[in-house]
Design an enzyme around this catalytic site. Structure first.
Site, mmCIF file in Angstrom:
data_model
loop_
_atom_site.group_PDB
_atom_site.id
_atom_site.type_symbol
_atom_site.label_atom_id
_atom_site.label_comp_id
_atom_site.label_asym_id
_atom_site.label_seq_id
_atom_site.Cartn_x
_atom_site.Cartn_y
_atom_site.Cartn_z
ATOM 1 C CG ASP A 67 1.671 5.319 -19.726
ATOM 2 O OD1 ASP A 67 0.573 4.755 -19.655
ATOM 3 O OD2 ASP A 67 2.230 5.833 -18.749
ATOM 4 C CG ASP A 136 10.304 6.813 -10.359
ATOM 5 O OD1 ASP A 136 9.109 7.142 -10.566
ATOM 6 O OD2 ASP A 136 11.015 6.288 -11.238
ATOM 7 C CG HIS A 138 6.786 7.284 -13.100
ATOM 8 N ND1 HIS A 138 7.509 6.127 -12.868
ATOM 9 C CD2 HIS A 138 5.490 6.884 -13.083
ATOM 10 C CE1 HIS A 138 6.685 5.112 -12.730
ATOM 11 N NE2 HIS A 138 5.455 5.540 -12.853
ATOM 12 C CD GLU A 143 10.599 6.036 -14.738
ATOM 13 O OE1 GLU A 143 10.226 6.657 -13.731
ATOM 14 O OE2 GLU A 143 10.569 4.791 -14.815
HETATM 15 C C1 F6R Z 1 0.348 4.341 -16.157
HETATM 16 C C2 F6R Z 1 1.038 5.526 -15.679
HETATM 17 C C3 F6R Z 1 1.964 5.465 -14.514
HETATM 18 C C4 F6R Z 1 1.270 4.920 -13.261
HETATM 19 C C5 F6R Z 1 2.256 4.823 -12.113
HETATM 20 C C6 F6R Z 1 1.615 4.280 -10.863
HETATM 21 O O1 F6R Z 1 -0.491 4.665 -17.253
HETATM 22 O O2 F6R Z 1 0.865 6.563 -16.261
HETATM 23 O O3 F6R Z 1 2.447 6.751 -14.236
HETATM 24 O O4 F6R Z 1 0.214 5.768 -12.932
HETATM 25 O O5 F6R Z 1 3.321 3.998 -12.486
HETATM 26 O O6 F6R Z 1 1.268 2.954 -11.067
HETATM 27 P P1 F6R Z 1 0.370 2.193 -9.999
HETATM 28 O O7 F6R Z 1 -0.968 2.846 -10.032
HETATM 29 O O8 F6R Z 1 0.308 0.771 -10.517
HETATM 30 O O9 F6R Z 1 1.039 2.332 -8.696
#
Ligand code: F6R
Length: 260
Positions: A67, A136, A138, A143
């Site tokens: 992403d 949440d 994702h 989401e």
């Molecule tokens: C980022 C991604 C997101 C993160 C998630 C957790 O490339 O795919 O799904 O893995 O938001 O983020 P952290 O690791 O910062 O808690």
């Protein structure tokens, strides 16, 4: 889903890195799906160490990131382009032509996303997809309520995710609303998924994803339908799992040929 609980994020990251190194060893032109965020930082550090100290070779590896924020140029310090170069790519011998990260500046986003999917297919698909998880639930930036069959496309972040990611931008109001993300269908097409989660703030999402029902309201729960999904957790992220002792026993008593 295979649940692997380690005492610390460092140990869980080292183990996941060893698994990925084994995949690259067996298939030097492996295709990796990559995640960003705080969670995989130690994993990348360990892969860098394996490259520098043990000769792990990335020269034929291809990567696709999950992403990127819409509207951020690659040189924006909070962009996922910048993150990947800082934490991983600049330390290893990867061919820059084999790196793929969604273009947050794409002028025609639907066409960019369709091409991204075609590029993944043209490389033979993703061998191993690294994932973090949002508080949440994702994965990627899919989401809650995302289609479980979704492909790469634009998504709108929830207020909770924008607040979770506020430190990268100096305030939640500065976090972009829109992102390009690989879809849940895209993720599910990969041959192996490695989900990493550390810390108490992930315990609820992990509990619901691993032991709850499969639902679009907890996108990571779809990994229950993936044939080869492995969750690498530290003790706190695993703290709400009702079967934690069973998962630990299973891992500790794996037959020798299943170890990595
Ligand atoms: C980022 C991604 C997101 C993160 C998630 C957790 O490339 O795919 O799904 O893995 O938001 O983020 P952290 O690791 O910062 O808690």
């Amino acid at each position: 889903m295979e649940v692997i609980i380690q005492p610390t994020p460092e140990e869980a990251s080292r183990l996941a890195a060893r698994l990925i190194a084994g995949i690259i060893g067996a298939k030097p032109d492996a295709v990796l799906g990559l995640a960003t965020g705080r969670t995989p930082v130690m994993l990348y550090a360990e892969l860098v160490r394996l490259h520098q100290r043990e000769g792990l070779d990335f020269s034929r590896v291809t990567t696709f990131n999950l992403d990127e924020y819409v509207g951020l140029s690659p040189d924006h310090p909070a962009s996922y382009h910048a993150f990947m170069h800082e934490h991983f790519f600049r330390h290893i011998n990867i061919d820059p032509g084999r790196i793929h990260i969604p273009d947050g500046m794409a002028s025609d986003i639907p066409s960019f996303c369709a091409t991204y999917e075609e590029d993944i297919r043209a490389e033979g698909g993703i061998d191993v997809q690294i994932l973090g998880i949002g508080t949440d639930g994702h994965v990627g930036f899919n989401e809650p309520s995302s289609s479980l069959a979704s492909r790469t496309r634009i998504k709108t972040l929830t207020a909770r995710t924008r607040s979770d990611n506020a430190p990268d931008f100096g305030g939640a109001d500065k976090v972009p609303h829109h992102v390009i993300t690989a879809g849940i269908g895209t993720i599910m097409d990969s041959r192996m998924c490695i989900l990493l989660a550390f810390g108490e703030n992930k315990a609820d999402a992990i509990n619901r994803s691993v032991e709850g029902p499969v639902t679009a309201m907890m996108p990571a729960s779809v990994l229950q339908m993936h044939p080869v999904a492995k969750a690498f957790l530290d003790g706190t992220a695993a703290s709400k799992l009702s079967r934690a002792n069973y998962y630990k026993w299973v891992y500790d008593h794996k037959p020798e040929w299943q170890r990595f």
